[in-house]
Structure formats: structure tokens, C-alpha cells
Design a protein around this motif. Structure first.
Motif, mmCIF file in Angstrom:
data_model
loop_
_atom_site.group_PDB
_atom_site.id
_atom_site.type_symbol
_atom_site.label_atom_id
_atom_site.label_comp_id
_atom_site.label_asym_id
_atom_site.label_seq_id
_atom_site.Cartn_x
_atom_site.Cartn_y
_atom_site.Cartn_z
ATOM 1 N N LEU A 122 -9.363 -11.250 14.953
ATOM 2 C CA LEU A 122 -10.691 -11.380 14.369
ATOM 3 C C LEU A 122 -10.704 -12.341 13.179
ATOM 4 C CD1 LEU A 122 -11.952 -7.690 14.541
ATOM 5 C CD2 LEU A 122 -12.295 -9.541 16.185
ATOM 6 N N GLY A 123 -9.598 -12.367 12.417
ATOM 7 C CA GLY A 123 -9.535 -13.258 11.259
ATOM 8 C C GLY A 123 -10.519 -12.833 10.184
ATOM 9 N N GLY A 124 -10.919 -13.793 9.357
ATOM 10 C CA GLY A 124 -11.947 -13.526 8.358
ATOM 11 C C GLY A 124 -11.467 -12.682 7.191
ATOM 12 N N LYS A 125 -12.423 -11.990 6.582
ATOM 13 C CA LYS A 125 -12.135 -11.232 5.361
ATOM 14 C C LYS A 125 -11.171 -10.092 5.629
ATOM 15 C CE LYS A 125 -15.659 -11.609 1.820
ATOM 16 N NZ LYS A 125 -17.106 -11.703 1.963
ATOM 17 N N LEU A 126 -11.430 -9.368 6.739
ATOM 18 C CA LEU A 126 -10.581 -8.238 7.105
ATOM 19 C C LEU A 126 -9.118 -8.680 7.171
ATOM 20 C CD1 LEU A 126 -10.516 -5.263 8.470
ATOM 21 C CD2 LEU A 126 -10.152 -6.590 10.553
ATOM 22 N N ASP A 127 -8.909 -9.830 7.819
ATOM 23 C CA ASP A 127 -7.558 -10.351 7.978
ATOM 24 C C ASP A 127 -6.932 -10.623 6.617
ATOM 25 O OD1 ASP A 127 -5.331 -11.382 9.339
ATOM 26 O OD2 ASP A 127 -6.056 -13.411 8.974
ATOM 27 N N ARG A 128 -7.723 -11.226 5.725
ATOM 28 C CA ARG A 128 -7.172 -11.582 4.420
ATOM 29 C C ARG A 128 -6.789 -10.340 3.619
ATOM 30 N NH1 ARG A 128 -11.314 -15.452 2.148
ATOM 31 N NH2 ARG A 128 -11.981 -15.586 4.313
ATOM 32 N N VAL A 129 -7.665 -9.337 3.642
ATOM 33 C CA VAL A 129 -7.386 -8.112 2.883
ATOM 34 C C VAL A 129 -6.165 -7.393 3.464
ATOM 35 C CG1 VAL A 129 -8.261 -5.829 2.302
ATOM 36 C CG2 VAL A 129 -9.761 -7.815 2.148
ATOM 37 N N LEU A 130 -6.172 -7.219 4.795
ATOM 38 C CA LEU A 130 -5.051 -6.515 5.431
ATOM 39 C C LEU A 130 -3.733 -7.244 5.182
ATOM 40 C CD1 LEU A 130 -6.239 -5.187 8.903
ATOM 41 C CD2 LEU A 130 -5.256 -3.902 7.018
ATOM 42 N N SER A 131 -3.772 -8.572 5.269
ATOM 43 C CA SER A 131 -2.544 -9.338 5.059
ATOM 44 C C SER A 131 -2.018 -9.147 3.648
ATOM 45 C CB SER A 131 -2.786 -10.824 5.307
ATOM 46 O OG SER A 131 -3.147 -11.026 6.637
ATOM 47 N N LEU A 132 -2.943 -9.119 2.693
ATOM 48 C CA LEU A 132 -2.527 -8.936 1.300
ATOM 49 C C LEU A 132 -1.877 -7.565 1.115
ATOM 50 C CD1 LEU A 132 -2.590 -10.221 -1.501
ATOM 51 C CD2 LEU A 132 -4.694 -8.955 -1.943
ATOM 52 N N VAL A 133 -2.531 -6.540 1.698
ATOM 53 C CA VAL A 133 -1.976 -5.190 1.580
ATOM 54 C C VAL A 133 -0.586 -5.138 2.201
ATOM 55 C CG1 VAL A 133 -2.257 -2.804 2.317
ATOM 56 C CG2 VAL A 133 -4.240 -4.101 1.563
ATOM 57 N N MET A 134 -0.472 -5.678 3.414
ATOM 58 C CA MET A 134 0.801 -5.620 4.127
ATOM 59 C C MET A 134 1.882 -6.420 3.397
ATOM 60 S SD MET A 134 0.521 -3.694 6.704
ATOM 61 C CE MET A 134 -0.803 -2.804 7.454
ATOM 62 N N ASP A 135 1.505 -7.607 2.895
ATOM 63 C CA ASP A 135 2.483 -8.422 2.177
ATOM 64 C C ASP A 135 2.986 -7.719 0.925
ATOM 65 O OD1 ASP A 135 2.417 -10.336 4.050
ATOM 66 O OD2 ASP A 135 1.206 -11.778 2.919
ATOM 67 N N SER A 136 2.063 -6.975 0.265
ATOM 68 C CA SER A 136 2.482 -6.258 -0.940
ATOM 69 C C SER A 136 3.529 -5.203 -0.603
ATOM 70 C CB SER A 136 1.295 -5.570 -1.603
ATOM 71 O OG SER A 136 0.239 -6.450 -1.748
ATOM 72 N N ILE A 137 3.251 -4.451 0.474
ATOM 73 C CA ILE A 137 4.208 -3.411 0.853
ATOM 74 C C ILE A 137 5.522 -4.052 1.295
ATOM 75 C CG2 ILE A 137 4.644 -1.477 2.406
ATOM 76 C CD1 ILE A 137 1.687 -1.033 2.584
ATOM 77 N N TYR A 138 5.400 -5.165 2.023
ATOM 78 C CA TYR A 138 6.579 -5.820 2.576
ATOM 79 C C TYR A 138 7.492 -6.349 1.475
ATOM 80 C CZ TYR A 138 9.320 -8.726 5.732
ATOM 81 O OH TYR A 138 10.338 -9.281 6.442
ATOM 82 N N ALA A 139 6.875 -6.884 0.415
ATOM 83 C CA ALA A 139 7.676 -7.507 -0.629
ATOM 84 C C ALA A 139 8.399 -6.466 -1.480
ATOM 85 C CB ALA A 139 6.783 -8.372 -1.520
ATOM 86 N N PHE A 140 7.836 -5.274 -1.558
ATOM 87 C CA PHE A 140 8.417 -4.257 -2.426
ATOM 88 C C PHE A 140 9.714 -3.708 -1.826
ATOM 89 C CE2 PHE A 140 8.359 -0.110 -4.635
ATOM 90 C CZ PHE A 140 8.212 -0.590 -5.925
ATOM 91 N N PRO A 141 10.697 -3.369 -2.669
ATOM 92 C CA PRO A 141 11.946 -2.805 -2.142
ATOM 93 C C PRO A 141 11.652 -1.578 -1.284
ATOM 94 C CG PRO A 141 12.140 -3.207 -4.497
ATOM 95 C CD PRO A 141 10.721 -3.485 -4.128
ATOM 96 N N SER A 142 11.979 -1.671 0.012
ATOM 97 C CA SER A 142 11.520 -0.652 0.956
ATOM 98 C C SER A 142 12.114 0.712 0.654
ATOM 99 C CB SER A 142 11.838 -1.076 2.381
ATOM 100 O OG SER A 142 13.213 -1.321 2.519
ATOM 101 N N LEU A 143 13.372 0.736 0.243
ATOM 102 C CA LEU A 143 13.987 2.041 -0.007
ATOM 103 C C LEU A 143 13.298 2.745 -1.177
ATOM 104 C CD1 LEU A 143 16.304 3.925 0.927
ATOM 105 C CD2 LEU A 143 17.589 3.047 -0.999
ATOM 106 N N VAL A 144 12.947 1.971 -2.201
ATOM 107 C CA VAL A 144 12.284 2.552 -3.374
ATOM 108 C C VAL A 144 10.949 3.178 -2.964
ATOM 109 C CG1 VAL A 144 11.303 2.031 -5.628
ATOM 110 C CG2 VAL A 144 13.420 0.931 -4.932
ATOM 111 N N LEU A 145 10.212 2.468 -2.100
ATOM 112 C CA LEU A 145 8.931 2.984 -1.620
ATOM 113 C C LEU A 145 9.137 4.264 -0.808
ATOM 114 C CD1 LEU A 145 5.938 2.288 -1.613
ATOM 115 C CD2 LEU A 145 6.286 1.074 0.531
#
Lengths: 298, 336
Positions: A122-145
């Protein structure tokens, strides 16, 4: 004409059939890796399904023998600090490890893949928001989370699986979304759209099958990582509560007996983790080579 | 270079939503966590009125959204709040614990890169030789090893059986160097305190080897893959055609170029390194950020856990930014 005939002679066997056919006669390193990994995994599957057939004692029975007895003829892997049989605990531990790690990976697949599919398509705003959320989780040390979430949910099999699944959702999201962005622009998708196919149909019939190979590889490697994470959480006392036999939890006790110099309650649970993770890594890496010929090694 | 400055500013701005998002997640998650911090401090049997008093004093009696806004306002002013457990400012505590993690992760990274880059390059150079197969097996086995188990085994072998090395802490008691940077090895050198230097290095060996070995597997694989990629390039064929000895082609022409993606790898692995540090620090009672984080989770110390989370997120963002900038300098072909 040649092309037509070839297609008629070889009925479509599907990816799994094709894979099984290839693996019967491994030809390069990747295929050997898959075969070796599957062989190793089947041993663990057997242990997990029928631990009572293999284990000599009850894994949670206390005081079966003296405390911290070294390996001997009665207790092949010795006993732990409560006089429990290490061998039986190690065998039963396979069940928890496989259960938690596969359910965590399945859970993140079920959540992450559809999100990636929709977001990318679908792209658009939804894509941008979801990508930001996912990238934030991805960048964080997974074990700590995972530690933070596991601490909140409290110990228990389902809770640990949920805590672990959160850290892999972004992986599926990214893989599927990346795949979708490529496939979306292909001519055949445009053709499908031209003859009036709706978005859900296109996603299901064209996009998903193309994303499948990379998802299988990612899934296997995630299970490998999940086994390590589960063991880590239990080692920190945030995973599977006692007395359930679990390798990570046994190693937590190991930390307390290190000074006494007992190697057996530490060595054996750890080597089981190594072997199980190795099995999944071999399958995942090998499949990566099989499905992606560019990586193939003679 | 103007575009680089623009890029850095964009990246810095992008870290704000990331930190906010993680913080909100942790914040909400902590408030639904079973276990009351007030009970943890006063003990469950303390009189209810004392508990109420302390709850009000700590701001825990307000609704979650008010607590959240209070926290954000303070955070914007650079105030991470006070620990519920020690009553000390959290920023101060982090500055006390972080150098230990820095010392551990830096030395582990050096070990991992030294093992990984050289053996990975050799592995590619002697592709499909027995040495190559051994190294590839090493990489995958090491990746499959739980870091805390490796730590325990090394403790047993070198600490308990051979008695060569200490297995916990950062220095022998009363041997800590005067604190300047908080990195014990560096501080001992700066104060010329040689007994402390020996003690700190002896304590550092096992934890950093544990973390370094586990990380080295990834570097072996990456270096090998990059080298094989580079060795296929035309300019390598050209170098060979000019009659340059194969060793030089591999270690000078190819290795230098395959190091570029490895710098990126170091940045990407930093988050993994931090996760590994949590387990390593627990095994070796190494008083760094990982140890701090775990202990404060046990104590239900909300502000400390939030502070550590914000700190971890900022650290990861900072490292990836530094790596990206470094990348531009070592690879002039890249322009943002």
C-alpha cells in the motif's frame, strides 16, 4: 517449441518436492549442510517427542543420587546440585527449547509478514509509520528488549515465547516489505492488475510465493537465534521457572556451582544448546545457498 | 561536504522518534509489570501509610499518562530522574557503570576483528582447502554457542582448574586505580599504578575473550564473503595479469577493499555486542551497564530501567551514525 515440451514433461513438483529431490544427492556444500542439519534436528525432534523413552530417570526427581556426583555408570552425565539426573534433564530440555523457539518464530512470522506485505504494497503514510516503528525495534539490542518484556510478562513458556517473538517481528517485516517493493514493479503484476485482479489476489498469488524462499531461510535462522535467546532469558532467571527441565535454567544453577569445580552440570546442557542451534544454522545457511544460486559454493 | 552535514542532521533528528518509541514501549510495559517497587524498597510487610507516603513522594500514585508526561518533560531537560533503589541520580549511575561496558566491548571488538578479519581473509585466499573448511566450521559453531556457557566453561578451565585468571570483578579488592576515565586499564596507565594495571588486565582477559570469540564468528564469515566478492572483480584480475604475487594481490589489493563493508558490520553488530555484554557481565559479575540493567530489573527500579533503555537507544544510534560518517571517509566513492 522446445520450451513448451519441457514444461509438459516436467510436472510442477513445488518447491518442497524439488528440494527433497535435490537433497537426496547433495552436490555442493550448501546441500550437505542442509542434510547434516536435518539429521541433527531429527535427533532433537525425537528427544523432544519421546523423552520418556530415552531418559533413564524422572528429570525433576530430587535426590536420585548424591549431590553433584561426577559422571559414573549409574548417572552417565552425573547429578546436579539437587541430586537430579543431568542426562534426563538434558533430554527433557529439548522439548522446552524446541517448543519455545519454534512458537516464537511462528508468532513473529504470523505478525511480521502480513504487516510487511500490506505496508510494502500500500505504501504511503502507513508504510512510513510502520517502517519507523519496525526500524526502531530492529536497531535496539534485541536481547535487552526481550529481557525487558520477559521481566514484565513474568516467567512461563508462553510468556517467554511472546517476549522472544517481539524481537523478530521487524525481521519478517523488512524481508517481506523489501521483496514486495521489488515484485510490485514487475511486469506480471502490472498485467494481473490490467486484467482486473484485486490487491489481495495479487498479494496472495504473486507477491507471497516470491517472498517465500527468503522467508524460509529467515525463519530457520530465527529459530536458531530464539533457542539462544530462550536459554539466555532462562539463564537470567526470566525464562522457564523451575523445576521444568530447561537448559538455560540448568546453566543458571551452573553459575552457582562453578567454584566447586563441577563441570558436568554446566557442560552438558550447554553442548545441547550448541548442537540444536547448530542444526538450525546449518539448515538455514544451507537453504540460503540452495535457494540463492549466487551464494552457491562448489 | 554540505550534503554530509545535511545527512547527519537528518539522522540525528530521526533518532528522536526511535528513542521516544522505545521509551514509551518500556514505560507502559514497566507499569503493567507485576511487582511493586514500593514493596521492593520497604518490604511487603511495611505499614500501608508509609507505602502511600513513599508512593506519593516517588510520583507513583499519579495516572500513567501524567507520569509519562512528567518523565518526558524532565528527559527533555536532560534529567533521567532518580533511582528508586539507591536514590541517586540515574545519569550519575550510568556514568559510573558505562565505562566498564565500554572497556569490555572495546576489547572484545578488537579480539573479534583480529581473529575474524585475518582468518576470514586466509579462508578466502585458500578457498576450499582444509583450512577454509575448518574456519567455516569454526564460524558456524561459534555462532551457535551461548555466550554465557562459553563464559562458564572458560571460568571453569582457567579460573577454577588452572587458577590462572580471576573469574569475577574488574580488579582485586583495594587494587582499583584512581578513577579518571573509569576504564581501569587506562586509568592505571595514567596514574602509573602498575599493580592495578596487572590486576585490571588479568580481570579483563576472560570476559573480553568470551565476548570476542562469540562475535568473531560473524567477522570470519563476513570477511570471507567480502573477500570472495572482491577477488572476482576485474581490478584483481588486472593486478594478477601485471604479475603481482598472489599473496600481495590478496592481502593488499583485495583485503583493503573488502574491509569497507566490515566497518559497516562493526556498526551493525554493536547492538548484538551490547546484548552479549549483558550476559557476559552477568557471568563475570562485571559491573557494567548490562549488570546494572539486570539488577535494576530484579529490583523493579523503573526510572533506572527507563534511563538505561534511553541510554542504550542513544548509544546504538550514535554508533551507527559514527560508522556511517567513517564510511564516507574510508570510501570516497560514497556520497550522501
Amino acid at each position: 517449441m522446445e520450451v513448451e515440451r519441457a514444461r509438459v514433461e516436467e510436472p510442477p513438483v513445488g518447491m518442497v518436492g524439488l528440494l527433497l529431490k535435490r537433497l537426496r544427492k547433495p552436490a555442493y556444500v550448501g546441500e550437505y549442510m542442509v542434510v547434516a542439519g536435518l539429521a541433527l534436528l531429527s535427533v532433537f525432534l525425537f528427544l523432544a517427542l519421546f523423552p520418556d523413552l530415552v531418559a533413564p530417570y524422572d528429570p525433576i526427581a530430587i535426590g536420585l543420587g548424591p549431590r553433584l556426583a561426577p559422571p559414573n555408570s549409574q548417572f552417565i552425565m552425573g547429578t546436579d546440585h539437587l541430586g537430579r539426573d543431568v542426562l534426563s534433564r538434558v533430554i527433557w530440555g529439548a522439548r522446552i527449547a524446541l517448543l519455545v523457539s519454534t512458537s516464537a518464530a511462528v508468532l513473529s512470522l504470523v505478525i511480521g509478514a502480513p504487516l510487511g506485505l500490506v505496508s510494502g504494497f500500500l505504501g504511503g503514510k502507513l508504510d512510513r509509520v510502520l517502517s519507523l516503528v519496525m526500524d526502531s525495534i530492529y536497531a535496539f539490542p534485541s536481547l535487552v528488549l526481550a529481557i525487558a518484556i520477559a521481566a514484565v510478562l513474568g516467567p512461563g513458556i508462553a510468556n517467554v515465547a511472546i517476549a522472544i517473538s517481539v524481537i523478530y517481528i521487524p525481521t519478517y517485516f523488512r524481508v517481506v516489505r523489501g521483496e514486495v517493493l521489488v515484485i510490485r514493479e514487475q511486469l506480471y503484476v502490472e498485467a494481473a492488475r490490467a486484467i482486473g485482479a484485486k490487491s489481495p489476489t495479487i498479494m496472495r498469488k504473486y507477491v507471497l510465493p516470491n517472498a517465500l524462499p527468503s522467508m524460509i531461510v529467515v525463519f530457520t535462522l530465527n529459530v536458531a537465534d530464539a533457542v539462544l535467546t530462550e536459554a539466555g532469558l532462562s539463564f537470567l532467571g526470566l525464562g522457564i521457572p523451575p523445576p521444568t527441565p530447561d537448559w538455560g535454567q540448568d546453566l543458571q544453577r551452573g553459575l552457582e556451582v562453578v567454584l566447586s569445580g563441577s563441570w558436568h552440570p554446566i557442560f552438558f546442557p550447554g553442548i545441547m544448546i550448541v548442537l540444536l542451534v547448530l542444526a538450525f544454522c546449518l539448515i538455514g545457511d544451507g537453504l540460503g545457498e540452495v535457494l540463492n544460486p549466487r551464494l552457491r559454493e562448489p | 561536504m554540505a550534503s554530509l552535514r545535511y545527512y547527519i542532521i537528518t539522522r540525528l533528528l530521526l533518532t528522536i522518534p526511535m528513542v521516544l518509541l522505545l521509551l514509551s514501549l518500556i514505560f507502559v510495559v514497566l507499569r503493567v509489570m507485576p511487582g511493586d517497587p514500593v514493596n521492593a524498597i520497604l518490604g511487603p510487610k511495611a505499614p500501608e501509610e508509609y507505602k502511600q507516603q513513599l508512593r506519593a513522594q516517588l510520583g507513583l500514585d499519579k495516572p500513567i499518562h501524567e507520569q509519562y508526561i512528567d518523565y518526558l518533560v524532565k528527559l527533555a531537560q536532560g534529567d533521567l530522574g532518580k533511582s528508586l533503589w539507591t536514590r541517586r541520580p540515574i545519569a550519575e549511575e550510568i556514568m559510573e557503570y558505562f565505562p566498564a561496558t565500554l572497556e569490555l566491548t572495546l576489547s572484545a571488538m578488537v579480539i573479534a576483528v583480529l581473529i575474524g578479519v585475518f582468518t576470514g581473509a586466509y579462508s578466502a585466499y585458500r578457498r576450499n582447502s582444509p583450512a577454509d573448511h575448518t574456519l567455516r566450521t569454526y564460524a558456524i559453531v561459534v555462532y551457535s554457542t551461548p555466550i554465557f556457557w562459553l563464559g562458564l566453561m572458560l571460568q571453569l578451565l582457567f579460573g577454577v582448574y588452572l587458577k590462572w585468571l580471576p573469574i569475577c570483578g574488574r580488579a582485586d579488592p583495594l587494587m582499583e586505580p584512581t578513577r579518571i576515565t573509569g576504564l581501569y586499564v587506562l586509568d592505571s596507565l595514567l596514574t602509573l599504578n602498575f599493580p592495578a594495571l596487572v590486576s585490571s588486565i588479568r580481570h579483563l582477559i576472560l570476559p573480553s575473550i568470551t565476548l570476542g570469540i562469540v562475535l568473531s564468528g560473524i567477522f570470519v564469515r563476513m570477511t570471507r564473503a567480502n573477500m570472495l566478492d572482491v577477488l572476482r572483480q576485474d581490478y584483481i584480475a588486472a593486478a594478477r595479469a601485471r604479475g603481482i604475487p598472489e599473496r600481495l594481490v590478496v592481502y593488499k589489493h583485495a583485503l583493503k577493499n573488502s574491509l569497507i563493508p566490515i566497518v559497516t558490520m562493526m556498526g551493525l553488530q554493536f547492538a548484538l555486542l551490547l546484548g552479549g555484554a549483558v550476559l557476559t557481565e552477568t557471568v563475570f559479575s562485571w559491573h557494567g551497564m548490562g549488570y546494572y540493567f539486570i539488577m535494576r530489573i530484579y529490583y523493579r527500579d523503573f526510572p533506572a530501567i527507563q534511563g538505561a533503555t534511553v541510554f542504550f537507544a542513544l548509544l546504538v544510534a550514535l554508533v551507527s551514525l559514527i560508522v556511517d560518517i567513517l564510511y564516507v571517509y574510508i570510501n570516497p566513492r560514497v556520497r550522501y
